[in-house]
Write an enzyme that holds these catalytic residues in place. Structure first.
Site, PDB file in Angstrom:
ATOM      1  N   VAL A  74      61.961  77.875  63.453  1.00 44.77           N
ATOM      2  CA  VAL A  74      61.660  76.947  64.554  1.00 44.77           C
ATOM      3  C   VAL A  74      62.821  76.813  65.544  1.00 44.77           C
ATOM      4  CG1 VAL A  74      59.940  75.607  63.275  1.00 44.77           C
ATOM      5  CG2 VAL A  74      62.354  74.875  63.244  1.00 44.77           C
TER       6      VAL A  74
ATOM      7  N   SER B 256      61.981  59.744  60.181  1.00 46.16           N
ATOM      8  CA  SER B 256      62.461  59.272  58.880  1.00 46.16           C
ATOM      9  C   SER B 256      62.760  57.789  59.016  1.00 46.16           C
ATOM     10  CB  SER B 256      63.750  60.030  58.522  1.00 46.16           C
ATOM     11  OG  SER B 256      64.482  59.372  57.511  1.00 46.16           O
TER      12      SER B 256
ATOM     13  N   TYR C 145      72.052  63.678  59.778  1.00 45.88           N
ATOM     14  CA  TYR C 145      70.603  63.490  59.563  1.00 45.88           C
ATOM     15  C   TYR C 145      70.041  62.270  60.304  1.00 45.88           C
ATOM     16  CZ  TYR C 145      66.136  63.539  57.084  1.00 45.88           C
ATOM     17  OH  TYR C 145      64.796  63.577  56.778  1.00 45.88           O
TER      18      TYR C 145
ATOM     19  N   SER D 298      69.841  63.006  63.958  1.00 47.42           N
ATOM     20  CA  SER D 298      68.783  63.979  64.286  1.00 47.42           C
ATOM     21  C   SER D 298      67.416  63.311  64.266  1.00 47.42           C
ATOM     22  CB  SER D 298      68.814  65.161  63.306  1.00 47.42           C
ATOM     23  OG  SER D 298      68.311  64.806  62.033  1.00 47.42           O
ATOM     24  N   LYS D 299      67.205  62.422  63.310  1.00 47.53           N
ATOM     25  CA  LYS D 299      65.886  61.790  63.186  1.00 47.53           C
ATOM     26  C   LYS D 299      65.689  60.686  64.228  1.00 47.53           C
ATOM     27  CE  LYS D 299      64.242  64.467  60.133  1.00 47.53           C
ATOM     28  NZ  LYS D 299      63.044  65.272  60.404  1.00 47.53           N
TER      29      LYS D 299
HETATM   30  P1  NAD Z   1      61.305  70.352  52.203  1.00 47.33           P
HETATM   31  O1  NAD Z   1      62.696  70.845  52.091  1.00 47.33           O
HETATM   32  O2  NAD Z   1      60.501  70.175  50.982  1.00 47.33           O
HETATM   33  O3  NAD Z   1      60.487  71.271  53.228  1.00 47.33           O
HETATM   34  C1  NAD Z   1      61.013  71.637  54.455  1.00 47.33           C
HETATM   35  C2  NAD Z   1      60.472  73.003  54.829  1.00 47.33           C
HETATM   36  O4  NAD Z   1      60.997  73.344  56.128  1.00 47.33           O
HETATM   37  C3  NAD Z   1      60.893  74.117  53.879  1.00 47.33           C
HETATM   38  O5  NAD Z   1      59.757  74.852  53.434  1.00 47.33           O
HETATM   39  C4  NAD Z   1      61.814  74.989  54.708  1.00 47.33           C
HETATM   40  O6  NAD Z   1      61.751  76.370  54.387  1.00 47.33           O
HETATM   41  C5  NAD Z   1      61.302  74.724  56.126  1.00 47.33           C
HETATM   42  N1  NAD Z   1      62.311  75.028  57.131  1.00 47.33           N
HETATM   43  C6  NAD Z   1      63.623  74.674  57.113  1.00 47.33           C
HETATM   44  N2  NAD Z   1      64.241  75.170  58.185  1.00 47.33           N
HETATM   45  C7  NAD Z   1      63.314  75.852  58.903  1.00 47.33           C
HETATM   46  C8  NAD Z   1      63.346  76.596  60.107  1.00 47.33           C
HETATM   47  N3  NAD Z   1      64.492  76.754  60.787  1.00 47.33           N
HETATM   48  N4  NAD Z   1      62.209  77.149  60.566  1.00 47.33           N
HETATM   49  C9  NAD Z   1      61.044  77.006  59.868  1.00 47.33           C
HETATM   50  N5  NAD Z   1      60.956  76.323  58.718  1.00 47.33           N
HETATM   51  C10 NAD Z   1      62.077  75.757  58.239  1.00 47.33           C
HETATM   52  O7  NAD Z   1      61.425  68.977  53.010  1.00 47.33           O
HETATM   53  P2  NAD Z   1      60.415  67.744  53.143  1.00 47.33           P
HETATM   54  O8  NAD Z   1      60.977  66.644  52.350  1.00 47.33           O
HETATM   55  O9  NAD Z   1      59.021  68.169  52.953  1.00 47.33           O
HETATM   56  O10 NAD Z   1      60.668  67.368  54.665  1.00 47.33           O
HETATM   57  C11 NAD Z   1      59.705  67.584  55.671  1.00 47.33           C
HETATM   58  C12 NAD Z   1      60.106  66.767  56.880  1.00 47.33           C
HETATM   59  O11 NAD Z   1      60.071  65.379  56.537  1.00 47.33           O
HETATM   60  C13 NAD Z   1      61.532  67.046  57.343  1.00 47.33           C
HETATM   61  O12 NAD Z   1      61.577  66.995  58.756  1.00 47.33           O
HETATM   62  C14 NAD Z   1      62.320  65.902  56.751  1.00 47.33           C
HETATM   63  O13 NAD Z   1      63.483  65.636  57.471  1.00 47.33           O
HETATM   64  C15 NAD Z   1      61.305  64.789  56.831  1.00 47.33           C
HETATM   65  N6  NAD Z   1      61.532  63.701  55.907  1.00 47.33           N
HETATM   66  C16 NAD Z   1      61.610  63.917  54.570  1.00 47.33           C
HETATM   67  C17 NAD Z   1      61.850  62.845  53.708  1.00 47.33           C
HETATM   68  C18 NAD Z   1      61.962  62.997  52.231  1.00 47.33           C
HETATM   69  O14 NAD Z   1      62.410  62.044  51.565  1.00 47.33           O
HETATM   70  N7  NAD Z   1      61.584  64.111  51.643  1.00 47.33           N
HETATM   71  C19 NAD Z   1      61.997  61.560  54.240  1.00 47.33           C
HETATM   72  C20 NAD Z   1      61.906  61.379  55.596  1.00 47.33           C
HETATM   73  C21 NAD Z   1      61.668  62.452  56.430  1.00 47.33           C
END
Ligand code: NAD
Length: 253
Positions: free
Chosen positions: A59, A138, A158, A161-162
Site C-alpha cells: 500500500v 485506533s 503509532y 499515525s492513527k
Molecule cells: P495484522 O498485523 O493482523 O494485519 C495487518 C495486515 O496488514 C497484515 O496481513 C500485513 O501483511 C498487512 N500489511 C502490512 N503492511 C502492508 C503493506 N505495506 N501493504 C499491504 N499490506 C500490508 O493487524 P490487525 O490487528 O488486523 O490491524 C489491522 C488494522 O487495524 C491496522 O491498521 C491496525 O493499526 C488497526 N488496529 C489494530 C488494533 C489491534 O489491537 N489489533 C487496534 C486498533 C487498530
C-alpha cells in the site's frame, strides 16, 4: 444489513481485522478483493474463500495501489467499498530497524498507505455515483498510549499515525460528501491479532491491557468486522466523517 452486489477491496486482508472483514463481507453478499503484501496469507485465505479475488501489493507503493484497484474493477466491473486495514506497529519491527526508520515505516504504511489506496479508488467511486471508504484508526487516534505498557516513551509513532488517519478521514468525508462517497474510521481498542501478539503473549501485560478496557477483555477481529460491514452498508447512509470506537469502553473513561 447486507452488502449484496457491492464490490469491496480490503487491504491487510491476510490477517487479523482485514481478514475477518473480508470474510464478513463475503458472508454479507459482497464481491471481495483481498489485498495484502503477504502473498502466502492471501493464498491461505483463498483456500477457504475461493470466490475472493486476491491481489498482492504494497500500500505504500502508488503503482501497486493502482494495480490492486484496477484488478478489482477488471474482475468485478466496479468498486463500491474500500477498507484500509493494512497497518503496522513499531513493536513488530525487528531490532535492526533504528529509531528514525521505525517512525518512517509506521507513518508510511499507516498514513501514506491509507492515502494512496483512497486516492486510487476515488475516481472510480465518483464515476459509479458514490462509494464508501473505511479507514482503520485506533483508540490511539483519540487518546495517548497508556504509560503502563511497554513502548510508551512518547516517541511511539503509532498514535500519531492513527491520529492522522482520523483527520484524513474527516477531511475526505467533507470533500467527498457531495459525491455521495462516505468516509469513516473505525477506532478499535486492543484486539487479538498478529499486531498485538507481542504484548498479549506476556501474561502480566495482557492482564493490564484487559483492565484498561472497562469490559475487562480485549476485542476479537470479528467484532470490528461487524462494524465495518454496518458502515459499508446502506443502513449507514447518513454516517460520514465519524471515528467509530469499538473498544469495550476504553475511550469512555
Ligand atoms: P495484522 O498485523 O493482523 O494485519 C495487518 C495486515 O496488514 C497484515 O496481513 C500485513 O501483511 C498487512 N500489511 C502490512 N503492511 C502492508 C503493506 N505495506 N501493504 C499491504 N499490506 C500490508 O493487524 P490487525 O490487528 O488486523 O490491524 C489491522 C488494522 O487495524 C491496522 O491498521 C491496525 O493499526 C488497526 N488496529 C489494530 C488494533 C489491534 O489491537 N489489533 C487496534 C486498533 C487498530
Amino acid at each position: 444489513m447486507t452488502l449484496k452486489d457491492k464490490v469491496a477491496i480490503i487491504t491487510g486482508a491476510g490477517s487479523g481485522i482485514g481478514r475477518a472483514t473480508a470474510i464478513k463481507f463475503v458472508e454479507e453478499g459482497a464481491q471481495v478483493t483481498a489485498a495484502d503484501i503477504n502473498a502466502a496469507a492471501l493464498e491461505d485465505l483463498a483456500k477457504n474463500y475461493p470466490e475472493m479475488e486476491i491481489v498482492t501489493g504494497d500500500v505504500t507503493n502508488q503503482s501497486d495501489t493502482v494495480r490492486m484497484v484496477t484488478q478489482t474493477i477488471a474482475c468485478f466491473g466496479r468498486l463500491d467499498i474500500l477498507v484500509n486495514s493494512a497497518g503496522i506497529s513499531a513493536r513488530n519491527l525487528g531490532p535492526e530497524v533504528n529509531f528514525e526508520e521505525r517512525w518512517d515505516a509506521v507513518i508510511e504504511v499507516n498514513v501514506k498507505g491509507t492515502m494512496l489506496m483512497s486516492h486510487a479508488t476515488v475516481d472510480s467511486m465518483k464515476s459509479n455515483g458514490g462509494g464508501c471508504i473505511i479507514n482503520l484508526g485506533s483508540i490511539m487516534s483519540l487518546v495517548g498510549y497508556p504509560t503502563t505498557l511497554p513502548f510508551s516513551d512518547g516517541f511511539n509513532p503509532y498514535p500519531t499515525s492513527k491520529g492522522a488517519v482520523v483527520q484524513f478521514t474527516r477531511d475526505m468525508a467533507v470533500r467527498l460528501a457531495s459525491e455521495s462517497i462516505r468516509v469513516n474510521a473505525i477506532c478499535p481498542g486492543f484486539v487479538y491479532t498478529a499486531l498485538t501478539e507481542k504484548v498479549t503473549e506476556i501474561p502480566e501485560v495482557h492482564e493490564t491491557l484487559c483492565k484498561l478496557h472497562p469490559m475487562g477483555r480485549l476485542g476479537e477481529p470479528a467484532e470490528v468486522a461487524n462494524i465495518a460491514a454496518f458502515l459499508a452498508s446502506d443502513e449507514a447512509s447518513f454516517v460520514t466523517g465519524a471515528a467509530w470506537t469499538v473498544d469495550g469502553g476504553y475511550t469512555a473513561q
